[in-house]
Design an enzyme around this catalytic site. Sequence first.
Site, mmCIF file in Angstrom:
data_model
loop_
_atom_site.group_PDB
_atom_site.id
_atom_site.type_symbol
_atom_site.label_atom_id
_atom_site.label_comp_id
_atom_site.label_asym_id
_atom_site.label_seq_id
_atom_site.Cartn_x
_atom_site.Cartn_y
_atom_site.Cartn_z
ATOM 1 N N ASP A 141 0.881 -1.159 0.000
ATOM 2 C CA ASP A 141 0.000 0.000 0.000
ATOM 3 C C ASP A 141 0.930 1.224 0.000
ATOM 4 O O ASP A 141 2.109 1.093 0.353
ATOM 5 C CB ASP A 141 -0.873 -0.035 1.261
ATOM 6 C CG ASP A 141 -1.680 1.243 1.424
ATOM 7 O OD1 ASP A 141 -2.311 1.659 0.440
ATOM 8 O OD2 ASP A 141 -1.663 1.815 2.523
ATOM 9 N N ASP A 151 -6.675 -1.711 4.683
ATOM 10 C CA ASP A 151 -6.221 -2.783 3.794
ATOM 11 C C ASP A 151 -6.524 -4.178 4.325
ATOM 12 O O ASP A 151 -5.919 -5.150 3.895
ATOM 13 C CB ASP A 151 -4.700 -2.647 3.572
ATOM 14 C CG ASP A 151 -4.349 -1.329 2.921
ATOM 15 O OD1 ASP A 151 -4.949 -1.008 1.886
ATOM 16 O OD2 ASP A 151 -3.485 -0.621 3.445
#
Length: 818
Positions: free
Chosen positions: A517, A715
């Site tokens: 990410d 996430d």
Amino acid sequence: MKTPNKNGFFIDGCKTKFCEKEEIIVEEGKQLTKKEFTLAGLDCANCAMKIEKGVASISGVDKCSVNFATQTLSLSMKQRDEAEIIEKAQKEIRRLEPHIKVEEKQKGHISSATFLLEGLDCANCAAKIEKEVGKLDGVASASVDFVSKKLTIEASNHQLEAMQEQAEKVVEKLEPHVHVLPLEKEKHHHTHAHDHSHEHGAGHTKKMIVRLSVGSIVAAIGVFAPFSVPLEFLFFFAAYLIIGGDIVWRAVKNIIRGQVFDEHFLMAIATIGAFAVGQYAEGVAVMLFYQIGELFQGIAVNRSRKSISSLMDIRPDFANVKREETFQKISPEDVRIGDIILVKPGEKIPLDGKVIEGASMVDTSALTGESIPRDIKAGSDVLSGFINKNGVLTIEVTKEFGESTVSKILDLVQNASSKKAPTENFITKFARYYTPVVVIIAFLLAVVPPLIISGATFSDWVYRALIFLVISCPCALVVSIPLGFFGGIGAASSRGILVKGSNYLEALNDVKYVVFDKTGTLTKGVFEVTKIHAVEGVTQDEVLQNAAFAEVHSNHPIAESIRKAYGKDISENSISSYNEISGHGMEVVIEEKEILAGNRKLMSKMNIPFLESEEVGTVVYVAVNKIFIGYIVISDQLKDDAKKAIQLLKELNMKKTVMLTGDALAVGKKVAKELAMDEVYAELLPQHKVEQMEQLDRTKQTNEKILFVGDGINDTPVLARADVGMAMGGLGSDAAIEAADIVIMTDEPSKIATAIKIAKKTRKIVWQNIIFALGVKAVFLLLGAFGIATMWEAVFSDVGVTLLAVLNAMRVLKTNDL
């Protein structure tokens, strides 16, 4: 469709058609239902693969996965056919593996209980307890961690209490000297836990030395004194009982309980056999050296445990809590949210909280691995486990002890070994079959050759068979391998890397794809003013000042970054008008001066000519009295070691580094280029990230694994989908610790490479022990079978190899070379 751009990166944005298709998939997904089942008794990785393949082929099953390490079957299926599909799945599992019990996992209905097995100092005993407790009806899973001496049982809520009682009976039957204590009592016993060993713990060492010394003197009298044979036998027999009587007695008790094939049986039968063939001195000597070896082995194991435990010695002993006008010293478990605690220099901060008075330097190394102390002052958040270095701190408690950072970390580290690596499971299973096979071979070795070889004597071949038995004990493997993995977990925790199980540590060895990410992982997640452009005749300070006035009432991170860059107090009384234009920006009037600050749409809406910026980041355009005066660029900053992290991963021969971000395409491209990453996918929602992960999963080889690194908050779906999920802990983010398999407490991306290096070093040492132990045993088994090796060599191949393997396992704690 993805194509490389001129820089060689693969870029993919979220196109309209792509997003609409994803919505349809999500809409269709509502017709699916997901269930999880416990596969009690699943102890074979190949069986797990067969079950996964068989259940996946059932009509109506959308997805099926079997997690061998956690004995869990995850099933996604058509909602309308749910009952029929579950029934077919259960039939298929019974057909493939009849011994496996299938139980549906229901959230909130499965609980676990953990016990301290005080006196457990034998890896083989640990394996027996784990196996027998796991067989109990109603037990979803049972795991014994030999290193931390803990038994963990999972069962449904209504059965858990009964399971505890049955488990205690099983332990008492198998190992009467092992005491089962509920874990909450451990804090009163943990200082003595290592003193109550299986036979050679620290508390028994002196007694054992005295026993062995007395036995040796009696045996020496039998060797050197001119006695007749009967009297000589009596001296050797007395010495034998003094030195090894407990081993023989334990072997007899185990045989009565049906537990035949263990090291006590092997040693007893071998030494009694030596007496039977007239080798009195050798029988006593073998038992003596076995006991000496076990003594040193026990000391080594206990020291190893203490070394590992000391790495995470962060449990606070007390808290100074304010009660009326005085401070009382009480247990951290009894402190409540909102209580005020006092922490003096040199004391551990016992609970998470906020500093309300005082300033100090705190040592965070126990939690984060950072050697440099941090400055804290009133208003700073602090975590339990920090050590106050100099000043006196008054802290308001924000979390109870059970929810505090130190409590969660202790729980993670202490229970990490219950999730065993495939190598550990293989060795446990290998030892289960290996010893009986060797005993059968030894029996045949004693009986068959005298019958078929001319001139062979029965006593000679019995002696060889006895040597064969002594050599066969698999202690070196079953002791050193779990110790090696636990050492790897301890080494990682000392560097601020929390690994939730040795299965995840081993999985890191096969990682070939690392997916990131962006925000909060590769970047700091903190917006900062990176550039101020002013038109001719206007200073940068004037542009920043006017923007700060415009953003005075906004709570947006962009506004906060502008006010932080300005750094001066703003008198709100001077603002006569304040208007937020949704989706455009701010309009304020101050001292009869109109200030506009916002995006380019705001400038266009107000018909103000302006210089459009091509900078990467968020651009705030500023105008005064409808005249453009400049713009400010605000962007997220890369972490200091982000570039180093990618470089280290490439040095570790990663096939691909990928970035998934919800940010703009231009921002993603810039970050990827700066870090030299292989691929970047931008403008993605969480479900699109999962799709990209699955696409990457289809391209990798079977034995390769994907590691996803995120902040653990937004996430979670991707962390769950990856083979290994790693989260930036952000000083103990609850969501990160819950969602990920591995947590980096320092938020440093470079620690990813450190974790992989520790995993590789751990695997290397574990396999060194496996090859060394099996290699030495194979050589001595052959030498024993051919009559070359004596009992002396046999004892070395058992106890000596175990001791060397344990010492080798402890090398994993040395991380200076990483």
